[in-house]
Design a protein around this motif. Sequence first.
Motif, PDB file in Angstrom:
ATOM      1  N   UNK A   1       0.832  -1.204   0.000  1.00 62.03           N
ATOM      2  CA  UNK A   1       0.000   0.000   0.000  1.00 62.03           C
ATOM      3  C   UNK A   1       0.865   1.252   0.000  1.00 62.03           C
ATOM      4  N   UNK A   2       0.273   2.324  -0.461  1.00 63.81           N
ATOM      5  CA  UNK A   2       0.863   3.666  -0.394  1.00 63.81           C
ATOM      6  C   UNK A   2       0.124   4.366   0.733  1.00 63.81           C
ATOM      7  N   UNK A   3       0.878   4.895   1.702  1.00 66.11           N
ATOM      8  CA  UNK A   3       0.250   5.477   2.897  1.00 66.11           C
ATOM      9  C   UNK A   3       0.787   6.879   3.156  1.00 66.11           C
ATOM     10  N   UNK A   4      -0.102   7.785   3.518  1.00 67.99           N
ATOM     11  CA  UNK A   4       0.308   9.117   3.966  1.00 67.99           C
ATOM     12  C   UNK A   4       0.695   9.019   5.437  1.00 67.99           C
ATOM     13  N   UNK A   5       1.721   9.767   5.817  1.00 66.76           N
ATOM     14  CA  UNK A   5       2.118   9.807   7.224  1.00 66.76           C
ATOM     15  C   UNK A   5       2.706  11.176   7.528  1.00 66.76           C
ATOM     16  N   UNK A   6       2.912  11.443   8.796  1.00 70.61           N
ATOM     17  CA  UNK A   6       3.467  12.729   9.213  1.00 70.61           C
ATOM     18  C   UNK A   6       2.363  13.713   9.542  1.00 70.61           C
ATOM     19  N   UNK A   7       2.765  14.933   9.795  1.00 72.23           N
ATOM     20  CA  UNK A   7       1.808  15.982  10.146  1.00 72.23           C
ATOM     21  C   UNK A   7       1.125  16.501   8.879  1.00 72.23           C
ATOM     22  N   UNK A   8      -0.127  16.964   9.000  1.00 69.53           N
ATOM     23  CA  UNK A   8      -0.853  17.436   7.809  1.00 69.53           C
ATOM     24  C   UNK A   8      -0.105  18.496   7.009  1.00 69.53           C
ATOM     25  N   UNK A   9       0.637  19.386   7.701  1.00 69.10           N
ATOM     26  CA  UNK A   9       1.356  20.438   6.976  1.00 69.10           C
ATOM     27  C   UNK A   9       2.674  19.930   6.378  1.00 69.10           C
ATOM     28  N   UNK A  10       3.109  18.734   6.782  1.00 70.95           N
ATOM     29  CA  UNK A  10       4.342  18.142   6.245  1.00 70.95           C
ATOM     30  C   UNK A  10       4.103  16.693   5.875  1.00 70.95           C
ATOM     31  N   UNK A  11       2.967  16.435   5.255  1.00 69.43           N
ATOM     32  CA  UNK A  11       2.598  15.075   4.900  1.00 69.43           C
ATOM     33  C   UNK A  11       3.585  14.494   3.894  1.00 69.43           C
ATOM     34  N   UNK A  12       3.975  13.256   4.141  1.00 68.42           N
ATOM     35  CA  UNK A  12       4.828  12.523   3.223  1.00 68.42           C
ATOM     36  C   UNK A  12       4.149  11.203   2.907  1.00 68.42           C
ATOM     37  N   UNK A  13       4.775  10.449   1.995  1.00 64.84           N
ATOM     38  CA  UNK A  13       4.197   9.169   1.612  1.00 64.84           C
ATOM     39  C   UNK A  13       5.201   8.051   1.808  1.00 64.84           C
ATOM     40  N   UNK A  14       4.675   6.908   2.192  1.00 68.74           N
ATOM     41  CA  UNK A  14       5.477   5.704   2.374  1.00 68.74           C
ATOM     42  C   UNK A  14       4.853   4.595   1.541  1.00 68.74           C
ATOM     43  N   UNK A  15       5.681   3.636   1.159  1.00 67.12           N
ATOM     44  CA  UNK A  15       5.185   2.380   0.612  1.00 67.12           C
ATOM     45  C   UNK A  15       5.379   1.357   1.715  1.00 67.12           C
ATOM     46  N   UNK A  16       4.306   0.666   2.071  1.00 70.24           N
ATOM     47  CA  UNK A  16       4.356  -0.346   3.122  1.00 70.24           C
ATOM     48  C   UNK A  16       3.932  -1.686   2.536  1.00 70.24           C
ATOM     49  N   UNK A  17       4.698  -2.706   2.836  1.00 68.53           N
ATOM     50  CA  UNK A  17       4.370  -4.058   2.400  1.00 68.53           C
ATOM     51  C   UNK A  17       4.491  -5.012   3.572  1.00 68.53           C
ATOM     52  N   UNK A  18       3.805  -6.150   3.464  1.00 66.15           N
ATOM     53  CA  UNK A  18       3.881  -7.133   4.546  1.00 66.15           C
ATOM     54  C   UNK A  18       3.874  -8.537   3.983  1.00 66.15           C
ATOM     55  N   UNK A  19       4.617  -9.402   4.662  1.00 65.48           N
ATOM     56  CA  UNK A  19       4.588 -10.828   4.360  1.00 65.48           C
ATOM     57  C   UNK A  19       4.379 -11.566   5.672  1.00 65.48           C
ATOM     58  N   UNK A  20       3.934 -12.797   5.576  1.00 68.33           N
ATOM     59  CA  UNK A  20       3.689 -13.587   6.787  1.00 68.33           C
ATOM     60  C   UNK A  20       2.217 -13.571   7.148  1.00 68.33           C
ATOM     61  N   UNK A  21       1.938 -13.680   8.427  1.00 68.50           N
ATOM     62  CA  UNK A  21       0.573 -13.700   8.929  1.00 68.50           C
ATOM     63  C   UNK A  21      -0.108 -12.362   8.648  1.00 68.50           C
ATOM     64  N   UNK A  22      -1.274 -12.399   8.018  1.00 66.11           N
ATOM     65  CA  UNK A  22      -1.955 -11.171   7.603  1.00 66.11           C
ATOM     66  C   UNK A  22      -2.336 -10.282   8.783  1.00 66.11           C
ATOM     67  N   UNK A  23      -2.914 -10.840   9.827  1.00 66.38           N
ATOM     68  CA  UNK A  23      -3.334 -10.026  10.977  1.00 66.38           C
ATOM     69  C   UNK A  23      -2.130  -9.344  11.626  1.00 66.38           C
ATOM     70  N   UNK A  24      -1.043 -10.088  11.791  1.00 62.95           N
ATOM     71  CA  UNK A  24       0.164  -9.489  12.368  1.00 62.95           C
ATOM     72  C   UNK A  24       0.717  -8.404  11.457  1.00 62.95           C
ATOM     73  N   UNK A  25       0.677  -8.631  10.152  1.00 65.12           N
ATOM     74  CA  UNK A  25       1.150  -7.630   9.207  1.00 65.12           C
ATOM     75  C   UNK A  25       0.354  -6.341   9.292  1.00 65.12           C
ATOM     76  N   UNK A  26      -0.956  -6.469   9.435  1.00 62.85           N
ATOM     77  CA  UNK A  26      -1.796  -5.272   9.586  1.00 62.85           C
ATOM     78  C   UNK A  26      -1.490  -4.546  10.892  1.00 62.85           C
ATOM     79  N   UNK A  27      -1.210  -5.308  11.962  1.00 62.72           N
ATOM     80  CA  UNK A  27      -0.791  -4.682  13.231  1.00 62.72           C
ATOM     81  C   UNK A  27       0.522  -3.923  13.052  1.00 62.72           C
ATOM     82  N   UNK A  28       1.464  -4.495  12.314  1.00 61.05           N
ATOM     83  CA  UNK A  28       2.746  -3.825  12.083  1.00 61.05           C
ATOM     84  C   UNK A  28       2.564  -2.536  11.284  1.00 61.05           C
TER      85      UNK A  28
END
Length: 159
Positions: A33-60
């Motif tokens: 997924x592509x995710x926004x993070x940071x403060x609204x006035x300094x918003x940046x974007x990250x790419x986040x990926x997960x492997x392994x157990x899906x529920x644990x990946x979503x927690x991470x």
Amino acid sequence: ALHMSVIAWDGKSFAADRQGSNGELRFVAPKLTREAYGKPDREEFAILGMTGNQANGLLLKRWWLDGANPNAWPASQRSEDDWSRLIVWTRSLGVATFEKEPVAMLVEDPFMAWGSGRDFAMGAMARGATAREAVEIACRFSIYCGLGIDEFSIEDLAR
């Protein structure tokens, strides 16, 4: 356990299949997924990926988006058999993974792959395949990979 399948990084983009598996059942489980993070006035974007157990990946993913506080590390990650991997790209960090502890392990290699189909993807990229092509090959040969591909280029996010 719910298995997540393949994510590939070719130095320019990430690609991942969309399949999750539980025993003989296959289901759509996007892991990139592509995710926004940071403060609204300094918003940046990250790419986040997960492997392994899906529920644990979503927690991470939630842990990272909430500020990656080491004291809030999901306890489920300390399981011997049922943990997940979080793959993160940001403009300032580059590519890093988080596995059993809240420590960012930087990826220094020019390409990398994770998940059940990683060996197929690594071989493909070693022969010059892009991340997307590597995931296509993993989907062809691994029973744990398939059901479509998501792809994100860092060029699209680095602006």
